[in-house]
Design a protein around this motif. Structure first.
Motif, PDB file in Angstrom:
ATOM      1  N   PRO A  89       0.840  -1.533   0.258  1.00 32.21           N
ATOM      2  CA  PRO A  89      -0.041   0.105  -0.207  1.00 32.21           C
ATOM      3  C   PRO A  89       1.019   1.387  -0.301  1.00 32.21           C
ATOM      4  O   PRO A  89       1.517   1.287   0.545  1.00 32.21           O
ATOM      5  CB  PRO A  89      -0.761   0.126   1.311  1.00 32.21           C
ATOM      6  N   GLY A  90       0.496   2.384  -1.626  1.00 33.85           N
ATOM      7  CA  GLY A  90       1.124   3.418  -0.927  1.00 33.85           C
ATOM      8  C   GLY A  90       2.356   3.195  -2.183  1.00 33.85           C
ATOM      9  O   GLY A  90       3.268   4.306  -2.635  1.00 33.85           O
ATOM     10  N   PHE A  91       2.474   2.596  -2.906  1.00 34.59           N
ATOM     11  CA  PHE A  91       3.118   1.976  -3.629  1.00 34.59           C
ATOM     12  C   PHE A  91       3.094   2.253  -5.004  1.00 34.59           C
ATOM     13  O   PHE A  91       1.508   2.787  -5.583  1.00 34.59           O
ATOM     14  CB  PHE A  91       3.634  -0.100  -4.139  1.00 34.59           C
ATOM     15  N   GLY A 133      -2.195 -14.272  -0.136  1.00 38.35           N
ATOM     16  CA  GLY A 133      -3.459 -14.229   0.321  1.00 38.35           C
ATOM     17  C   GLY A 133      -4.609 -12.614   0.575  1.00 38.35           C
ATOM     18  O   GLY A 133      -5.069 -12.384   2.016  1.00 38.35           O
ATOM     19  N   GLU A 134      -3.719 -11.351   0.957  1.00 33.24           N
ATOM     20  CA  GLU A 134      -4.133 -10.303   0.597  1.00 33.24           C
ATOM     21  C   GLU A 134      -4.874  -9.957  -0.053  1.00 33.24           C
ATOM     22  O   GLU A 134      -4.724 -10.117  -1.447  1.00 33.24           O
ATOM     23  CB  GLU A 134      -2.428  -9.205   1.355  1.00 33.24           C
ATOM     24  N   GLU A 135      -5.667  -8.822   0.207  1.00 36.29           N
ATOM     25  CA  GLU A 135      -6.615  -7.726  -0.002  1.00 36.29           C
ATOM     26  C   GLU A 135      -5.546  -6.929  -1.121  1.00 36.29           C
ATOM     27  O   GLU A 135      -5.149  -6.037   0.001  1.00 36.29           O
ATOM     28  CB  GLU A 135      -7.992  -7.466   0.128  1.00 36.29           C
ATOM     29  N   ILE A 136      -5.548  -6.506  -2.620  1.00 37.43           N
ATOM     30  CA  ILE A 136      -4.624  -5.416  -2.869  1.00 37.43           C
ATOM     31  C   ILE A 136      -5.119  -4.041  -2.816  1.00 37.43           C
ATOM     32  O   ILE A 136      -6.205  -3.495  -3.107  1.00 37.43           O
ATOM     33  CB  ILE A 136      -4.184  -5.512  -3.804  1.00 37.43           C
ATOM     34  N   PHE A 137      -4.557  -3.264  -2.114  1.00 37.20           N
ATOM     35  CA  PHE A 137      -4.910  -1.619  -1.408  1.00 37.20           C
ATOM     36  C   PHE A 137      -4.458  -0.764  -2.605  1.00 37.20           C
ATOM     37  O   PHE A 137      -4.926   0.677  -2.038  1.00 37.20           O
ATOM     38  CB  PHE A 137      -4.808  -1.391  -0.491  1.00 37.20           C
ATOM     39  N   ILE A 138      -4.227  -0.990  -3.713  1.00 34.30           N
ATOM     40  CA  ILE A 138      -2.935   0.064  -4.303  1.00 34.30           C
ATOM     41  C   ILE A 138      -4.560  -0.534  -6.306  1.00 34.30           C
ATOM     42  O   ILE A 138      -5.050  -1.319  -6.325  1.00 34.30           O
ATOM     43  CB  ILE A 138      -2.035  -0.440  -4.680  1.00 34.30           C
ATOM     44  N   PRO A 139      -4.538   1.038  -7.148  1.00 34.66           N
ATOM     45  CA  PRO A 139      -5.042   0.493  -7.778  1.00 34.66           C
ATOM     46  C   PRO A 139      -4.162  -0.672  -8.870  1.00 34.66           C
ATOM     47  O   PRO A 139      -2.895  -0.439  -9.202  1.00 34.66           O
ATOM     48  CB  PRO A 139      -5.029   2.210  -8.615  1.00 34.66           C
ATOM     49  N   ILE A 140      -4.675  -0.981  -9.743  1.00 38.82           N
ATOM     50  CA  ILE A 140      -4.946  -1.941 -10.656  1.00 38.82           C
ATOM     51  C   ILE A 140      -5.494  -2.158 -12.269  1.00 38.82           C
ATOM     52  O   ILE A 140      -6.727  -1.926 -11.525  1.00 38.82           O
ATOM     53  CB  ILE A 140      -4.282  -3.461  -9.695  1.00 38.82           C
TER      54      ILE A 140
END
Length: 684
Positions: free
Chosen positions: A128-130, A143-150
């Motif tokens: 996050p923040g990348f 297994g993590e929810e991705i919190f950056i735009p893709i």
């Protein structure tokens, strides 16, 4: 059983539950697992024995709120094979993004993917923040929810990481539950995961297989085995020991042995540097035979304890004892049974103990009754052959020719009177042990020749057989005769003498260690359960008496006194032969003198001259002085006896011819013989 407490701390609750289920597969309900997560915000003070922390950056924070004796483990993590298969399908040259909830966690995941052999050369960590991930990229995440735009990216979920096998074993060891790590569970788990270190996992499986085999072997042994460190802490014990002591599974591991065997003063054993300790004790009101031995091997330094229920050990020993005693092939005595505090006997015991460590032949010399067989049995018991047979034979009890059949055995029909089926010889019975040849000086020359060959070839042949049998035997011989004299008289083979006399051991007669007489006598008295005492006069007589029968005679006197029924034994209570010999230490010589008349030789001069010279030689011998013809001449002149020095020389030589004196070489002078003493007393 004592339950073990374990805390698992994760960022997400779900990850903690996965770790907990995995650990329970191996350790079952023997462990209580408490789950904490930053997601639930339930991070509090931790009092558990062990903490598993999945977030490395939180180490100092967690350490500050843990009990001082709590151990913290940062687990090694891996992926299941099923979830990691998708990674192997990716092009090795493409750029792949690895996403996790923090920069450090993303870096750890990248490092793990490399270690597991993905082969992808360019893995970029993101979190996050990348900055924005390029459209159409491939993203790996545990297994993590991705919190950056893709945009239009392929996301491969590897699932939550699981604890590596090596870490699970570490947890089990720290909680003293490693015995629960079974081979079938290891194999099942190895098939499921990708090990972080193939060599480590392979060794763990092999080690567990060896431990299971070792445990199987221990369970087949009647005695319980307990391994105790130098600090008294139990490190391991077998299932048999668990059953004998009435313990639960692994209950005693990590505890001090005295908590369970309270009669074992372990500190005293260590402080006294005892290498072997054995006693009968009680545990849970059961008689236990306890044996402790110090051991120092590659992987263990400490004490091995053997525990056996007494009635089981006694039953087994009784069966073996009946077999051995019936054949006479057992040694009953040790050096502790040889009583005496004199420097003489202590030195003899030390020498004998050193000889026991060798495998060479021993020749024990000593008068009758000095305890030669006692020493022989003690030597056998202290040797490397102590688990083998001890066979004793008195060579003087067999007629010429019969001794060989007894020692070497015979085949059926070998001679008239031979047993049907033949007979095994004592040398065969003594194989891998010790044979004691008592009264070896009485052995006939034919048997001596055969014995010499056996010693040289280490083989025997039964009488009437052409078959050679290999034997591995240590020979201890004993005699009360002067073998060197017998060799000179051609009554004993010189070559056999030197074969037997490799390690000579001289046992002193009782009269030469008078300080041990009363000590040994009291030992006999106690064995007879007698309560009498000796008067001061009797004790002085005992110390000055010659004891020509040695310890055997002393034992007879103890038994004699026990039948008198008196509280105090006085001088008048002693046997007549002892009282009569109080003033003489040469009892046998006195008796011979009374009953033997030595014929007067045909001397060349007057007998009075010979008596005069013999008397002077006798007085010098009694006073432990040297005397020669010149000294005798000076005495003759002072007493008015007209003998020249040359005449005295002739008299001395003549007395020597009749074995009344012995003229020594050089300036040694002359000494009187026993025969000379008798002759002087009869004609003085």
């Amino acid at each position: 059983m004592e339950r073990k407490d374990l805390a698992i701390i994760t960022l997400k609750k779900e990850a903690g539950e996965i770790y907990a289920n995995q650990i329970r597969e191996f350790l079952g309900e023997n462990i209580k697992i408490n789950l904490y997560s930053y997601e639930e915000n339930n991070i509090i003070y931790f009092n558990e024995r062990l903490v598993i922390l999945s977030v490395r950056l939180k180490y100092q924070e967690i350490e500050s709120i843990c009990s001082p004796d709590t151990q913290i483990i940062i687990p090694k993590l891996t992926f299941e094979k099923s979830s990691f298969n998708n990674v192997s399908k990716l092009e090795k040259s493409q750029t792949v993004y690895v996403y996790n909830l923090s920069r450090s966690m993303a870096l750890e995941t990248v490092d793990l993917i490399h270690k597991l052999g993905s082969g992808i050369s360019k893995l970029i960590h993101c979190y996050p923040g990348f900055e924005r991930i390029p459209s159409g990229s491939t993203i790996l995440t545990p297994g993590e929810e991705i919190f950056i735009p893709i945009d239009n990216c392929e996301v491969i979920d590897l699932g939550y990481r699981i604890i590596d096998l090596g870490c699970i074993v570490d947890i089990a060891v720290k909680l003293n539950l490693d015995y629960l790590i079974k081979e079938d569970l290891l194999k099942k788990f190895m098939d499921k995961i990708i090990p972080t270190s193939y060599i480590t996992e392979k060794l763990l499986v092999n080690q567990t297989k060896l431990e299971n085999q070792f445990d199987f072997l221990l369970s087949s042994i009647d005695e319980g085995i307990i391994c105790v460190g130098n600090d008294g802490i139990v490190q391991f014990y077998s299932h048999v020991a668990k059953d004998i002591l009435g313990l639960n599974e692994n209950e005693m591991i990590g505890k001090h042995i005295e908590e369970y065997i309270k009669t074992c003063n372990f500190n005293n054993i260590i402080n006294s540097e005892t290498t072997h300790f054995q006693r009968l004790t009680k545990v849970n009101n059961i008689d236990i035979n306890l044996e402790i031995k110090y051991t120092n091997i590659n992987l263990f330094t400490g004490y091995i304890m053997k525990v056996t229920k007494f009635y089981q050990a006694e039953k087994k020993q009784a069966k073996l004892r009946s077999q051995l005693i019936n054949s006479g092939n057992i040694s009953k005595y040790t050096f502790d049974d040889i009583i005496g505090e004199s420097e003489n006997i202590q030195n003899t015991k030390k020498i004998a103990f050193k000889m026991a460590q060798s495998n060479s032949s021993i020749l024990i010399m000593g008068e009758s009754g000095t305890g030669k067989e006692l020493f022989a049995q003690s030597i056998h018991g202290s040797s490397s052959r102590n688990n083998g047979p001890f066979v004793a034979v008195n060579c003087s009890t067999f007629q010429d020719g019969l001794l060989q059949s007894e020692l070497f055995g015979y085949e059926e029909g070998a001679f008239t009177g031979a047993k049907k089926g033949g007979k095994i010889g004592l040398f065969e019975l003594a194989n891998n042990g010790t044979i004691f040849l008592d009264e070896i000086g009485e052995m006939d020359l034919s048997s001596q020749a055969t014995l010499l060959r056996v010693i040289q070839e280490k083989q025997i042949r039964r009488i009437g057989s052409d078959k050679v049998i290999d034997v591995d035997i240590r020979i201890i011989a004993a005699t009360n005769r002067d073998l060197k004299k017998l060799v000179c008289e051609n009554k004993f083979r010189k070559d056999l003498f030197y074969r037997l006399n490799v390690l000579p051991l001289k046992i002193s007669p009782l009269r030469e260690r008078s300080e041990d007489i009363l000590l040994i006598f009291n030992s006999f008295k106690n064995n007879l359960d007698a309560n009498f005492k000796l008067s001061d006069e009797v004790m002085n007589i005992f110390k000055s008496y010659n004891w020509e029968g040695n310890i055997r005679e002393l034992r007879n006197i103890a038994e004699y006194c026990s039948y008198l029924g008196k509280n105090i034994i006085e001088e008048s209570d002693l046997p007549e032969y002892i009282v009569e010999s109080i003033d003489s230490k040469e009892e046998c010589k006195q008796l011979l003198m009374k009953n033997t008349q030595i014929e007067i030789p045909k001397f060349k001069r007057s007998i009075n001259d010979y008596i005069f010279v013999l008397d002077k030689v006798n007085k010098a011998y009694t006073n432990k002085e040297r005397i020669g013809r010149r000294k005798i001449y000076e005495v003759a002149v002072s007493e008015g006896r007209f003998l020249t020095e040359q005449q005295i020389r002739s008299i001395l030589l003549e007395l020597q011819d009749y074995e009344l004196i012995k003229v020594l070489s050089g300036r040694g002078g002359s000494i009187i013989t026993d025969k000379g003493v008798y002759f002087l007393e009869q004609n003085k």
